[in-house]
Design an enzyme around this catalytic site. Structure first.
Site, PDB file in Angstrom:
ATOM      1  N   LYS A 107      -2.665  -1.580   2.441  1.00 42.89           N
ATOM      2  CA  LYS A 107      -3.784  -2.500   2.668  1.00 42.89           C
ATOM      3  C   LYS A 107      -3.302  -3.888   3.097  1.00 42.89           C
ATOM      4  CE  LYS A 107      -7.132  -0.045  -0.132  1.00 42.89           C
ATOM      5  NZ  LYS A 107      -6.398   1.019  -0.852  1.00 42.89           N
TER       6      LYS A 107
HETATM    7  C1  LIG Z   1      -6.827   2.360  -0.760  1.00 37.63           C
HETATM    8  C2  LIG Z   1      -5.774   3.368  -1.031  1.00 37.63           C
HETATM    9  C3  LIG Z   1      -5.898   4.706  -0.594  1.00 37.63           C
HETATM   10  C4  LIG Z   1      -7.140   5.225   0.085  1.00 37.63           C
HETATM   11  O1  LIG Z   1      -7.309   4.755   1.395  1.00 37.63           O
HETATM   12  P1  LIG Z   1      -8.719   4.893   2.147  1.00 37.63           P
HETATM   13  O2  LIG Z   1      -8.528   4.206   3.443  1.00 37.63           O
HETATM   14  O3  LIG Z   1      -9.734   4.220   1.262  1.00 37.63           O
HETATM   15  O4  LIG Z   1      -9.000   6.354   2.289  1.00 37.63           O
HETATM   16  C5  LIG Z   1      -4.838   5.562  -0.815  1.00 37.63           C
HETATM   17  N1  LIG Z   1      -3.728   5.158  -1.460  1.00 37.63           N
HETATM   18  C6  LIG Z   1      -3.576   3.884  -1.908  1.00 37.63           C
HETATM   19  C7  LIG Z   1      -2.334   3.518  -2.630  1.00 37.63           C
HETATM   20  C8  LIG Z   1      -4.589   2.948  -1.706  1.00 37.63           C
HETATM   21  O5  LIG Z   1      -4.427   1.708  -2.163  1.00 37.63           O
END
Ligand SMILES: *Cc1c(COP(=O)(O)O)cnc(C)c1O
Length: 429
Positions: A107
């Protein structure tokens, strides 16, 4: 580029407005009006390009002329300040490590890109915005770090008291400046409900509230970048590529499918989920029937009603049979995930964390059907972020990376709130 609301195709706005609003006034997600594939020569020569060059080609049509080329290139360079290695785990199986950024989760990419777009739009200090984020853990840290000191942007992070790990809490409460953390007496859904209520609250209109989760196009679209980088690294194998995303809100996988629509040769996508299996059930039974989320060890994917799935359906014009050619989705239990973390380690010494392990499981299931392929799963966070699960399973102690060490000694600062009234009076201050 214009973006329309998925609730009403005739409501259209430009890139800036879509980023600043987050969601359309009718609560629909924004979607680009056109998607133009990149030329074949781009993919033929992709090995010779830098990450910045690839990212610029991938994103420029979605930004249009709203950010000048030099500024957009600067934003991309600042976004991509770390590595995205594709690490071999087994024959034909690779882990795309997305955790080398400042908060050690994928993210970071979307948060850094979005914050800098907002910073550009605020360059004359004319329109301040307030970013609200509800987090169950990972999003809050990435947004806090990505938005730190961005001009004209105030960030308010809501997290459930006592329900995020110590490292996660430090990542979102120790930075100060334009980042404020609110500790909510309740669970993640209570945080999310307060944020939703604030967006609908007419008396808060003047605060220019926006969201920084993957419903925002400036967080979602840059997630295409590293899918291109994966192709760049795997192209030499000359085999169909299967890509598995551990999925929660389905933002990451939806960005991957966008990349395919732009011509990126990924043969097949797998959305791997934990027991929050709304999408796998939909593919099996043909009925979209979201359920309340249940808690798992891969908690960043504890989502009962994935908000980006509607964008994936739009990418396939709601044609289920076309969609199923390119896409599979499988769900796995915590027990399967734990065994897999151990198995991968015992066989290869690779340390996967719970989300990556779910991605690996989905990948292997699809590769059993398509054996002559090369597979990649996304490792979406560093194992240190899930040390309570990983260390006892593997019976080892993980070294603390510098990114994490830097927040450990700092003092946590947050305000405790109990209900929406307290949240609102905090916002009004
Ligand atoms: C947010 C997150 C996900 C999921 O990603 P999406 O785009 O919401 O499907 C998977 N793994 C981790 C570690 C995350 O922080």
């Amino acid at each position: 580029m214009k973006y329309y609301s998925l609730n009403n195709n005739s409501h259209k706005v430009n890139f800036q407005k879509a980023v600043v609003e987050g969601l359309a006034p009718d609560r629909g997600l924004y979607f680009p009006e056109t998607i133009t594939p990149l030329p074949d020569s781009f993919f033929a020569n992709i090995e010779k390009l830098t990450h910045e060059e690839i990212a610029y080609e991938a994103i420029k049509q979605f930004v249009g002329d709203e950010i000048p080329e030099t500024e957009l290139k600067r934003i991309i360079t600042e976004t991509l300040c770390f590595d995205f290695p594709c690490v071999q785990v087994e024959d034909n199986v690779f882990s795309l490590e997305l955790f080398h950024g400042p908060t050690m989760a994928f993210k970071d990419v979307g948060a850094r890109f979005m914050s800098r777009c907002l910073g550009y739009f605020n360059r004359n200090d004319d329109k301040h915005v307030t970013v609200l984020v509800a987090t169950s853990g990972d999003t809050g840290g990435a947004v806090a770090s990505g938005f730190l000191s961005i001009k004209g942007v105030e960030v308010i992070i809501l997290y459930p008291s006592g329900k995020v790990s110590d490292i996660q809490e430090r990542q979102l409460t120790t930075l100060g400046r334009n980042i404020k953390a609110l500790q909510v007496d309740g669970v993640f859904d209570d945080c999310q409900d307060m944020v939703k209520k604030a967006f609908l609250d007419e008396s808060l209109k003047h605060k220019n509230l926006t969201s920084a989760n993957s419903i925002n196009i400036a967080r979602w679209l840059p997630q295409m970048f590293y899918i291109f980088f994966a192709y760049q690294q795997l192209k030499k194998h000359n085999k169909p590529i299967i890509l598995s995303c551990p999925s929660g809100n389905f933002g990451n996988i939806c960005a991957g499918i966008m990349a395919k629509k732009m011509g990126l040769p990924i043969a097949h996508f797998v959305a791997s989920t934990n027991t929050n299996d709304t999408v796998p059930r939909f593919l099996e039974e043909g009925i979209y029937d979201p359920k309340p989320s249940v808690a798992t060890i891969s908690n960043a994917m504890d989502v009962g009603n994935p908000s980006n799935f509607i964008r994936i359906q739009e990418l396939y014009h709601n044609n289920l049979s076309e969609f199923e050619k390119d896409f599979s989705s499988y769900s796995f239990t915590d027990a399967e995930t734990e065994i897999t973390i151990k198995d991968i380690y015992n066989k290869t010494k690779y340390i996967a964390e719970p989300h990556g392990a779910v991605g690996y499981l989905g990948l292997k299931k699809e590769m059993a059907k398509q054996p002559n392929s090369v597979g990649v799963f996304l490792e979406t966070a560093h194992p240190i972020k899930f040390l309570d699960t990983v260390e006892p399973l593997l019976n080892l102690k993980l070294p603390i990376p510098t990114q994490i060490e830097s927040v450990l000694g700092k003092e946590k600062v947050s305000t405790r709130i109990k209900n929406y009234e307290e949240f609102k009076s905090f916002l009004m201050q």
